[in-house]
Write a protein that holds these residues in place. Structure first.
Motif, PDB file in Angstrom:
ATOM      1  N   ASN A  10      51.896  43.411  19.708  1.00  0.00           N
ATOM      2  CA  ASN A  10      50.821  43.312  19.361  1.00  0.00           C
ATOM      3  C   ASN A  10      51.047  42.459  17.596  1.00  0.00           C
ATOM      4  OD1 ASN A  10      51.791  46.469  19.320  1.00  0.00           O
ATOM      5  ND2 ASN A  10      49.654  46.123  20.461  1.00  0.00           N
ATOM      6  N   LEU A  11      51.771  41.459  18.265  1.00  0.00           N
ATOM      7  CA  LEU A  11      51.228  39.902  17.279  1.00  0.00           C
ATOM      8  C   LEU A  11      49.829  39.722  16.523  1.00  0.00           C
ATOM      9  CD1 LEU A  11      53.625  38.035  16.480  1.00  0.00           C
ATOM     10  CD2 LEU A  11      53.203  35.883  18.251  1.00  0.00           C
ATOM     11  N   LYS A  12      49.667  39.020  15.607  1.00  0.00           N
ATOM     12  CA  LYS A  12      49.003  38.519  14.680  1.00  0.00           C
ATOM     13  C   LYS A  12      50.141  37.669  14.086  1.00  0.00           C
ATOM     14  CE  LYS A  12      47.001  43.093  14.358  1.00  0.00           C
ATOM     15  NZ  LYS A  12      46.412  44.044  13.585  1.00  0.00           N
ATOM     16  N   LYS A  13      48.732  36.487  13.540  1.00  0.00           N
ATOM     17  CA  LYS A  13      48.977  35.786  12.809  1.00  0.00           C
ATOM     18  C   LYS A  13      47.321  35.512  12.572  1.00  0.00           C
ATOM     19  CE  LYS A  13      50.257  32.361  10.119  1.00  0.00           C
ATOM     20  NZ  LYS A  13      51.077  32.871   9.061  1.00  0.00           N
ATOM     21  N   TYR A  14      47.266  35.509  11.113  1.00  0.00           N
ATOM     22  CA  TYR A  14      45.631  35.032  10.443  1.00  0.00           C
ATOM     23  C   TYR A  14      46.276  34.087   9.444  1.00  0.00           C
ATOM     24  CZ  TYR A  14      44.362  39.858  11.867  1.00  0.00           C
ATOM     25  OH  TYR A  14      44.099  41.061  12.495  1.00  0.00           O
ATOM     26  N   LEU A  55      55.695  32.068  18.137  1.00  0.00           N
ATOM     27  CA  LEU A  55      56.784  32.502  18.636  1.00  0.00           C
ATOM     28  C   LEU A  55      58.231  32.214  17.734  1.00  0.00           C
ATOM     29  CD1 LEU A  55      55.537  33.317  22.067  1.00  0.00           C
ATOM     30  CD2 LEU A  55      55.720  34.796  20.639  1.00  0.00           C
ATOM     31  N   LEU A  56      57.591  31.202  17.626  1.00  0.00           N
ATOM     32  CA  LEU A  56      59.532  29.683  17.702  1.00  0.00           C
ATOM     33  C   LEU A  56      59.596  29.756  15.816  1.00  0.00           C
ATOM     34  CD1 LEU A  56      59.055  26.788  19.970  1.00  0.00           C
ATOM     35  CD2 LEU A  56      60.262  29.303  20.011  1.00  0.00           C
ATOM     36  N   GLN A  57      58.376  31.114  14.913  1.00  0.00           N
ATOM     37  CA  GLN A  57      58.905  31.170  13.761  1.00  0.00           C
ATOM     38  C   GLN A  57      58.094  29.552  12.983  1.00  0.00           C
ATOM     39  OE1 GLN A  57      59.972  34.288  12.154  1.00  0.00           O
ATOM     40  NE2 GLN A  57      59.128  33.808  14.271  1.00  0.00           N
ATOM     41  N   LEU A  58      57.229  28.517  13.066  1.00  0.00           N
ATOM     42  CA  LEU A  58      57.280  27.457  12.929  1.00  0.00           C
ATOM     43  C   LEU A  58      55.622  28.281  11.694  1.00  0.00           C
ATOM     44  CD1 LEU A  58      57.111  24.842  15.264  1.00  0.00           C
ATOM     45  CD2 LEU A  58      59.039  24.888  13.716  1.00  0.00           C
ATOM     46  N   TYR A  59      54.966  29.101  12.365  1.00  0.00           N
ATOM     47  CA  TYR A  59      53.675  29.596  11.566  1.00  0.00           C
ATOM     48  C   TYR A  59      55.041  31.240  11.422  1.00  0.00           C
ATOM     49  CZ  TYR A  59      50.098  25.936  12.333  1.00  0.00           C
ATOM     50  OH  TYR A  59      49.958  25.367  13.213  1.00  0.00           O
ATOM     51  N   GLU A  60      54.857  31.560   9.938  1.00  0.00           N
ATOM     52  CA  GLU A  60      55.673  33.443   9.751  1.00  0.00           C
ATOM     53  C   GLU A  60      54.245  34.194  10.735  1.00  0.00           C
ATOM     54  OE1 GLU A  60      56.984  35.472   6.124  1.00  0.00           O
ATOM     55  OE2 GLU A  60      56.232  33.822   6.051  1.00  0.00           O
ATOM     56  N   SER A  63      51.560  40.179  11.590  1.00  0.00           N
ATOM     57  CA  SER A  63      52.279  41.189  11.181  1.00  0.00           C
ATOM     58  C   SER A  63      52.795  41.278  13.418  1.00  0.00           C
ATOM     59  CB  SER A  63      51.609  42.414  11.396  1.00  0.00           C
ATOM     60  OG  SER A  63      50.306  42.196  12.307  1.00  0.00           O
ATOM     61  N   GLY A  64      53.463  42.152  13.906  1.00  0.00           N
ATOM     62  CA  GLY A  64      53.892  41.922  14.759  1.00  0.00           C
ATOM     63  C   GLY A  64      55.466  41.691  15.756  1.00  0.00           C
ATOM     64  N   GLU A  65      55.430  42.168  16.414  1.00  0.00           N
ATOM     65  CA  GLU A  65      57.600  42.064  16.954  1.00  0.00           C
ATOM     66  C   GLU A  65      57.599  41.170  18.435  1.00  0.00           C
ATOM     67  OE1 GLU A  65      59.487  46.141  18.086  1.00  0.00           O
ATOM     68  OE2 GLU A  65      58.545  46.903  16.678  1.00  0.00           O
ATOM     69  N   ILE A  73      63.094  38.852  16.196  1.00  0.00           N
ATOM     70  CA  ILE A  73      63.344  37.666  15.387  1.00  0.00           C
ATOM     71  C   ILE A  73      62.095  37.517  15.013  1.00  0.00           C
ATOM     72  CG2 ILE A  73      64.507  36.710  17.567  1.00  0.00           C
ATOM     73  CD1 ILE A  73      61.982  34.920  18.193  1.00  0.00           C
ATOM     74  N   ALA A  74      61.028  38.243  14.732  1.00  0.00           N
ATOM     75  CA  ALA A  74      60.665  38.229  13.348  1.00  0.00           C
ATOM     76  C   ALA A  74      60.992  38.811  12.215  1.00  0.00           C
ATOM     77  CB  ALA A  74      58.715  39.163  14.303  1.00  0.00           C
ATOM     78  N   ASN A  75      61.402  39.536  11.941  1.00  0.00           N
ATOM     79  CA  ASN A  75      62.279  40.397  11.341  1.00  0.00           C
ATOM     80  C   ASN A  75      63.528  39.788  10.132  1.00  0.00           C
ATOM     81  OD1 ASN A  75      60.112  41.755  10.958  1.00  0.00           O
ATOM     82  ND2 ASN A  75      60.977  43.126  11.932  1.00  0.00           N
ATOM     83  N   LEU A  76      63.677  38.505  11.403  1.00  0.00           N
ATOM     84  CA  LEU A  76      65.065  37.900  10.910  1.00  0.00           C
ATOM     85  C   LEU A  76      64.965  36.780   9.149  1.00  0.00           C
ATOM     86  CD1 LEU A  76      66.498  36.405  14.169  1.00  0.00           C
ATOM     87  CD2 LEU A  76      66.772  38.797  12.739  1.00  0.00           C
ATOM     88  N   SER A  77      66.375  36.477   9.133  1.00  0.00           N
ATOM     89  CA  SER A  77      65.771  36.233   7.384  1.00  0.00           C
ATOM     90  C   SER A  77      65.848  34.641   7.993  1.00  0.00           C
ATOM     91  CB  SER A  77      67.391  36.311   6.535  1.00  0.00           C
ATOM     92  OG  SER A  77      68.499  35.875   6.814  1.00  0.00           O
TER      93      SER A  77
END
Length: 317
Positions: A10-14, A55-60, A63-65, A73-77
């Motif tokens: 359920n990955l979302k990027k707005y 997916l690579l956290q270049l964009y935060e 929501s989603g996992e 890794i979506a919730n990592l500092s």
């Protein structure tokens, strides 16, 4: 049973715009087995590159996992993600703009090693750079050359070397051959496939070229305006496309024969729906020849139409 390396739920990027929220990636879910390639196809603006960068956290992610080897890794500092970063790499589309023109080939490839403090001294760095240059087919005599002195194929080999120098497990290939000549495209594709076999790499391969994605992918996901509309093994997508959008994409593949000139093609008409604050319903309905009233109102979840083959079209005409 194959190991799932990456499991996306359920990955979302707005993105916030003056007109509202742009739904670049909207509720996308998929998984990739270790050593396999997931091809992602669709028109420009469908969210392919945004998906890879998220997916690579270049964009935060909004929501989603993003579960990598069982860890979200979506919730990592930033500090925690820095430990995972070497295992997740990216090959960018344009090998010229993605490289620093003031650095030599040797410096460009060594940079990830220095930033991540992988090697103990300069000798180790130089040995690793020479090793990866040989692996990707770059002559040692080019070590002191600058990107502008090389052709597109060699520049892209530098991009591949930079991505692989840290021994990653997962690589996002963001249209890595679209800026290259056809003959060079084949060389880079074959290089990527050979490296995958040698190093056990897992790819997310983004492209708009269906001929290319068929050549390299184990599974294909078709995206339209941020949504996954169809997902199936590569051979199944080409043999039995279900979603009208997938059929239109396949019909657009050029066929080098006189007989194909008389073949009836699926032509898309109508306006592309805006991805900003999209209304409920199928986003392809405005261009779909099979659309019914129900397509414009309710949500269109992915449904398994045959084993391993998922489609978000209830009509399937």
């Amino acid at each position: 049973m194959s190991e799932i390396l990456l499991d996306v739920k359920n990955l979302k990027k707005y993105f916030k715009t003056n007109a509202g929220m742009l739904h670049a990636v909207d509720d996308v879910s998929f998984s990739i087995e270790k050593g396999h390639t997931m091809g992602v196809v669709g028109e420009s603006g469908c969210g392919k590159s945004t998906l890879g960068r998220t997916l690579l956290q270049l964009y935060e992610p909004t929501s989603g996992e993003i579960d990598f080897k069982g860890k979200n890794i979506a919730n990592l500092s930033k500090k925690e993600f820095h430990q995972v970063r070497p295992k997740l790499q990216m090959i960018f589309q344009d090998p010229y703009s993605s490289l620093n023109g003031r650095m030599t080939v040797q410096q460009l490839i060594a940079e990830p090693l220095i930033v991540n403090k992988v090697c103990k001294n300069k000798k180790e760095i130089q040995e690793r750079v020479s090793e990866i240059m040989d692996t990707v087919g770059l002559s040692e005599r080019l070590a002191m050359a600058y990107p502008h002195e090389l052709d597109g194929g060699r520049r892209q080999r530098i991009g591949v070397a930079r991505a692989l120098v840290l021994n990653p497990e997962f690589v996002v290939c963001d249209e890595p051959v679209s800026a290259l000549d056809v003959s060079i495209q084949a060389q880079i594709l074959n290089l990527l496939m050979d490296l995958q076999e040698q190093m056990g790499l897992t790819y997310l391969f983004i492209t708009h070229d269906l001929s290319v994605v068929k050549h390299i992918s184990d599974e294909i996901m078709v995206m339209y305006l941020g949504k996954c509309v169809e997902k199936a093994p590569a051979e199944e997508i080409f043999r039995n496309p279900v979603h009208p959008y997938t059929k239109a994409l396949l019909a657009a593949i050029p066929i080098p024969s006189i007989e194909s000139c008389h073949k009836k093609r699926t032509l898309l008409q109508g306006e592309v729906t805006s991805p900003i604050n999209p209304k409920p319903g199928c986003r392809f309905a405005a261009r779909c020849p099979l659309a019914k009233e129900s397509c414009r109102s309710g949500e269109m979840p992915l449904v398994e139409v045959s084993p391993g083959h998922f489609s978000a079209c209830p009509v399937q005409g």
